[in-house]
Each structure stands twice: as structure tokens, then as C-alpha cells.
Design a protein around this motif. Structure first.
Motif, PDB file in Angstrom:
ATOM      1  N   UNK A   9     -23.740 -22.030  61.475  1.00 11.03           N
ATOM      2  CA  UNK A   9     -24.329 -21.952  62.819  1.00 11.03           C
ATOM      3  C   UNK A   9     -25.655 -22.674  63.025  1.00 11.03           C
ATOM      4  N   UNK A  10     -26.350 -23.045  61.972  1.00 10.83           N
ATOM      5  CA  UNK A  10     -27.623 -23.754  62.131  1.00 10.83           C
ATOM      6  C   UNK A  10     -27.888 -24.559  60.876  1.00 10.83           C
ATOM      7  N   UNK A  11     -28.833 -25.501  60.993  1.00  8.89           N
ATOM      8  CA  UNK A  11     -29.205 -26.294  59.827  1.00  8.89           C
ATOM      9  C   UNK A  11     -29.779 -25.404  58.731  1.00  8.89           C
ATOM     10  N   UNK A  12     -30.548 -24.381  59.121  1.00  3.28           N
ATOM     11  CA  UNK A  12     -31.137 -23.482  58.136  1.00  3.28           C
ATOM     12  C   UNK A  12     -30.053 -22.720  57.396  1.00  3.28           C
ATOM     13  N   UNK A  13     -29.070 -22.189  58.146  1.00  2.00           N
ATOM     14  CA  UNK A  13     -27.971 -21.469  57.498  1.00  2.00           C
ATOM     15  C   UNK A  13     -27.207 -22.394  56.557  1.00  2.00           C
ATOM     16  N   UNK A 246     -18.580 -36.649  53.507  1.00  2.00           N
ATOM     17  CA  UNK A 246     -18.130 -38.033  53.371  1.00  2.00           C
ATOM     18  C   UNK A 246     -16.855 -38.172  52.564  1.00  2.00           C
ATOM     19  N   UNK A 247     -16.654 -37.292  51.577  1.00  2.00           N
ATOM     20  CA  UNK A 247     -15.522 -37.460  50.665  1.00  2.00           C
ATOM     21  C   UNK A 247     -14.407 -36.444  50.879  1.00  2.00           C
ATOM     22  N   UNK A 248     -14.723 -35.283  51.433  1.00  2.00           N
ATOM     23  CA  UNK A 248     -13.713 -34.232  51.579  1.00  2.00           C
ATOM     24  C   UNK A 248     -13.507 -33.804  53.025  1.00  2.00           C
ATOM     25  N   UNK A 249     -14.230 -34.431  53.960  1.00  2.00           N
ATOM     26  CA  UNK A 249     -14.139 -34.085  55.378  1.00  2.00           C
ATOM     27  C   UNK A 249     -14.415 -32.601  55.629  1.00  2.00           C
ATOM     28  N   UNK A 250     -15.288 -32.035  54.808  1.00  2.00           N
ATOM     29  CA  UNK A 250     -15.737 -30.653  54.973  1.00  2.00           C
ATOM     30  C   UNK A 250     -16.962 -30.680  55.876  1.00  2.00           C
ATOM     31  N   UNK A 251     -16.870 -30.068  57.055  1.00  2.70           N
ATOM     32  CA  UNK A 251     -17.878 -30.227  58.101  1.00  2.70           C
ATOM     33  C   UNK A 251     -18.936 -29.124  58.122  1.00  2.70           C
ATOM     34  N   UNK A 252     -18.901 -28.210  57.173  1.00  5.07           N
ATOM     35  CA  UNK A 252     -19.805 -27.060  57.308  1.00  5.07           C
ATOM     36  C   UNK A 252     -21.284 -27.461  57.231  1.00  5.07           C
ATOM     37  N   UNK A 253     -21.600 -28.594  56.628  1.00  3.39           N
ATOM     38  CA  UNK A 253     -22.995 -29.017  56.535  1.00  3.39           C
ATOM     39  C   UNK A 253     -23.415 -30.017  57.593  1.00  3.39           C
ATOM     40  N   UNK A 254     -22.615 -30.191  58.647  1.00  2.79           N
ATOM     41  CA  UNK A 254     -22.922 -31.207  59.658  1.00  2.79           C
ATOM     42  C   UNK A 254     -24.302 -31.001  60.287  1.00  2.79           C
ATOM     43  N   UNK A 255     -24.641 -29.783  60.639  1.00  2.00           N
ATOM     44  CA  UNK A 255     -25.938 -29.540  61.263  1.00  2.00           C
ATOM     45  C   UNK A 255     -27.077 -29.852  60.304  1.00  2.00           C
ATOM     46  N   UNK A 256     -26.873 -29.578  59.034  1.00  2.00           N
ATOM     47  CA  UNK A 256     -27.887 -29.892  58.034  1.00  2.00           C
ATOM     48  C   UNK A 256     -28.106 -31.404  57.952  1.00  2.00           C
ATOM     49  N   UNK A 257     -27.034 -32.168  58.049  1.00  2.00           N
ATOM     50  CA  UNK A 257     -27.148 -33.623  57.980  1.00  2.00           C
ATOM     51  C   UNK A 257     -27.757 -34.226  59.246  1.00  2.00           C
ATOM     52  N   UNK A 258     -27.677 -33.508  60.351  1.00  2.00           N
ATOM     53  CA  UNK A 258     -28.144 -34.057  61.627  1.00  2.00           C
ATOM     54  C   UNK A 258     -29.523 -33.571  62.045  1.00  2.00           C
ATOM     55  N   UNK A 259     -30.060 -32.562  61.351  1.00  2.00           N
ATOM     56  CA  UNK A 259     -31.322 -31.971  61.784  1.00  2.00           C
ATOM     57  C   UNK A 259     -32.337 -31.933  60.649  1.00  2.00           C
ATOM     58  N   UNK A 260     -33.589 -31.738  61.017  1.00  6.57           N
ATOM     59  CA  UNK A 260     -34.659 -31.631  60.030  1.00  6.57           C
ATOM     60  C   UNK A 260     -34.626 -30.283  59.333  1.00  6.57           C
ATOM     61  N   UNK A 261     -35.100 -30.273  58.104  1.00  2.00           N
ATOM     62  CA  UNK A 261     -35.342 -29.007  57.415  1.00  2.00           C
ATOM     63  C   UNK A 261     -36.770 -29.045  56.881  1.00  2.00           C
ATOM     64  N   UNK A 262     -37.305 -27.898  56.581  1.00  2.00           N
ATOM     65  CA  UNK A 262     -38.687 -27.816  56.122  1.00  2.00           C
ATOM     66  C   UNK A 262     -38.860 -28.613  54.835  1.00  2.00           C
ATOM     67  N   UNK A 263     -39.830 -29.518  54.869  1.00  2.37           N
ATOM     68  CA  UNK A 263     -40.139 -30.293  53.675  1.00  2.37           C
ATOM     69  C   UNK A 263     -39.370 -31.578  53.532  1.00  2.37           C
ATOM     70  N   UNK A 264     -38.376 -31.820  54.399  1.00  6.28           N
ATOM     71  CA  UNK A 264     -37.566 -33.042  54.283  1.00  6.28           C
ATOM     72  C   UNK A 264     -37.049 -33.446  55.651  1.00  6.28           C
ATOM     73  N   UNK A 265     -37.934 -33.975  56.473  1.00  4.41           N
ATOM     74  CA  UNK A 265     -37.539 -34.402  57.812  1.00  4.41           C
ATOM     75  C   UNK A 265     -36.892 -35.789  57.760  1.00  4.41           C
TER      76      UNK A 265
END
Length: 277
Positions: A9-13, A246-265
Motif C-alpha cells: 500500500x505504500x513505499x514505506x510498507x 524487472x525479472x519476475x514481473x512481481x509488482x509488489x515493490x512498484x511504489x518503492x521504485x517510484x517514490x523516495x524513502x528516507x536516506x535514499x531519495x
């Protein structure tokens, strides 16, 4: 494989989930048993799995990245890491060839007790410092490599910067903000700008050059930095999200790849295209 998993549900999650150990039991062993010195980490079972070759940094043994390799394997990704060219005069060109050979082994040999197989259409490359630059060289020469990730990438001979323009696969480049050996401005940033496909660059603000490694090693007396838990955790979460997507078409990390996280914008200047559209 969890390729049908829904986006978290979110990049943090997503970061919290994917930086933790995955659902698979992990095996690791000696890559030399199948033809090349190094380490192999796999899920206990699985067929048609994605595989990633991981290149070590200058003078570093692959075991200094074992936690990262085991982490990726726990998420269903086979990881191989050749232990060649570890001297001060390492050949970047030949090490890139060894990385490609390691992928040949992963894709062509039944691993474990024969219950593990790799899909040759799901291959990626990654690496730290010299190994990151060599991952770029390998991808430029091998169209089988569908995704590339680097950690504190270093320029190589032949040039990873020149090779980057030839690579059309997506890439994730993580730089260390306090890196005195491979500063982002001279390494990861120009490689990212030259990249021929979708690319994202992030700088881990408080990371040092050796922050991505683990354990104690004599090179800490010569090279800059030391192992850092926060740096390793960020690398685990982002590389897991990237290679699953990229390799398995597993989308659960899409928000993480599209948004900033603390310490790694996300570095918008050196990023173009989307890793998770």
C-alpha cells in the motif's frame, strides 16, 4: 514465485517488507563445483527462476556480500558471484566475461540437488564498485541481461561509461553519498546519464564506499569506509524490488521504485524513464 502478489500500500510498507528476509529457505554453496570459483545462493526449490550475477568490489571476496545474496535468494532469485580477479591489477574486461560465464552456469546447470532451474530469459547483473562497472560491461555485451543494478559503481577499463549507452535494459544505480573512492559525481552520475534504457539513480546520503560490504576484512585499512547496516538494508530492499519487478514481473515493490524513502531519495537529474510504469 510471488509474481501475482499485489502492490503493497505504500513505499514505506514495501521497503519494510522487501528489506526483510523473504519466504524461501536458502541454500548456498561453492560455485567451483560447477566450473567457476565463487558463491552460489538459491532458494531451496524452484523452477524457471530468475538469476542475477553479482560482481565483487576491488580486492573484496564475494563472501562480503553473502547477506545480500542470501536475501535475494530468500525472495526466489538465484544469485551467483564469481571470485576471480581479486588482485590489485584485476582485469575488468576478463571479470565481466567471468560474470557472463557465471550466468551461463546458472542458466545451463541444474543447481542444488537438481530441483532448482533458471529461466534463461530472466537474467540480471549487479555489483559493487569494480563489480558494478563490470556488470555494465557484461550487460553491454550480453543481450540476455534484462536488468542491471550497481552499488557505488566504479569506472572501468574498458569504460563502463561508454558501455552504458549500449545497454537498453532498465537499471538501478545506488551511490554512496560519502564515498571518497568512487564519488558519485565521477562514476554513478555519468553512467546514469549515459544509460541507454530506463534508469534510476539514488544516493544513500550517509553511506561510505565499503558500507555495502559485511564483516571484517583487511582492506578496511586501505579503502574508505566500513560495513553499515542502514546502507545494506536500503540496498536489500531496493534491489529486491527492482529485480522482482524487472525479472519476475512481481509488482509488489512498484511504489518503492517510484517514490523516495528516507536516506535514499531519487536523483531526478540523473534518472530517466520508469522502472515500474
Amino acid at each position: 514465485m510471488a509474481r501475482k502478489a499485489k502492490k503493497l500500500p505504500s513505499a514505506k510498507h514495501a521497503f519494510v517488507e522487501l528489506s526483510r528476509r523473504g519466504p524461501h529457505d536458502v541454500l548456498h554453496g561453492d560455485l567451483a563445483l560447477v566450473g567457476l570459483p565463487g558463491i552460489v545462493c538459491t532458494p531451496r526449490t524452484g523452477t524457471n527462476l530468475p538469476a542475477v550475477v553479482f560482481g565483487h568490489g576491488l580486492l573484496q571476496p564475494p563472501r562480503r556480500y553473502l547477506a545480500l545474496m542470501r536475501h535475494l535468494a530468500s525472495w526466489g532469485i538465484v544469485v551467483v558471484s564469481p571470485a576471480t580477479h581479486r588482485g590489485p591489477l584485476a582485469s575488468h574486461r576478463l571479470y565481466a566475461e567471468d560474470m557472463r560465464t557465471a550466468l551461463d552456469i546458472a542458466a545451463g546447470v541444474r543447481l542444488g540437488d537438481g530441483r532448482i532451474s533458471v529461466d534463461p530469459n530472466k537474467l540480471g547483473a549487479a555489483g559493487h564498485a569494480m563489480g558494478g562497472g563490470c556488470a555494465v560491461l557484461a550487460a553491454a555485451e550480453d543481450p540476455r541481461i534484462k536488468a542491471v543494478a550497481t552499488l557505488a559503481a566504479a569506472e572501468t577499463l574498458p569504460s563502463a561509461l561508454d558501455a552504458a549507452a549500449k545497454v537498453k535494459s532498465p537499471a538501478l544505480h545506488l551511490a554512496a553519498g560519502e564515498d571518497l573512492l568512487t564519488p558519485p559525481v565521477a562514476n554513478a552520475e555519468p553512467i546514469s546519464r549515459a544509460w541507454g534504457g530506463p534508469v534510476q539513480m539514488r544516493t544513500i546520503k550517509k553511506a561510505t564506499h565499503l558500507g555495502f560490504t559485511e564483516g571484517v576484512h583487511w582492506t578496511q585499512l586501505l579503502l574508505h569506509g566500513k560495513p553499515e547496516y542502514h546502507t545494506q538494508r536500503i540496498a536489500k530492499g531496493l534491489l529486491t524490488a527492482f529485480f522482482l519487478r524487472a525479472l519476475a514481473n512481481d509488482r509488489r515493490g512498484d511504489l518503492l521504485l517510484n517514490e523516495n524513502i528516507k536516506g535514499a531519495t531519487i536523483d531526478q537529474v540523473n534518472t530517466h524513464g520508469k522502472l515500474a510504469a
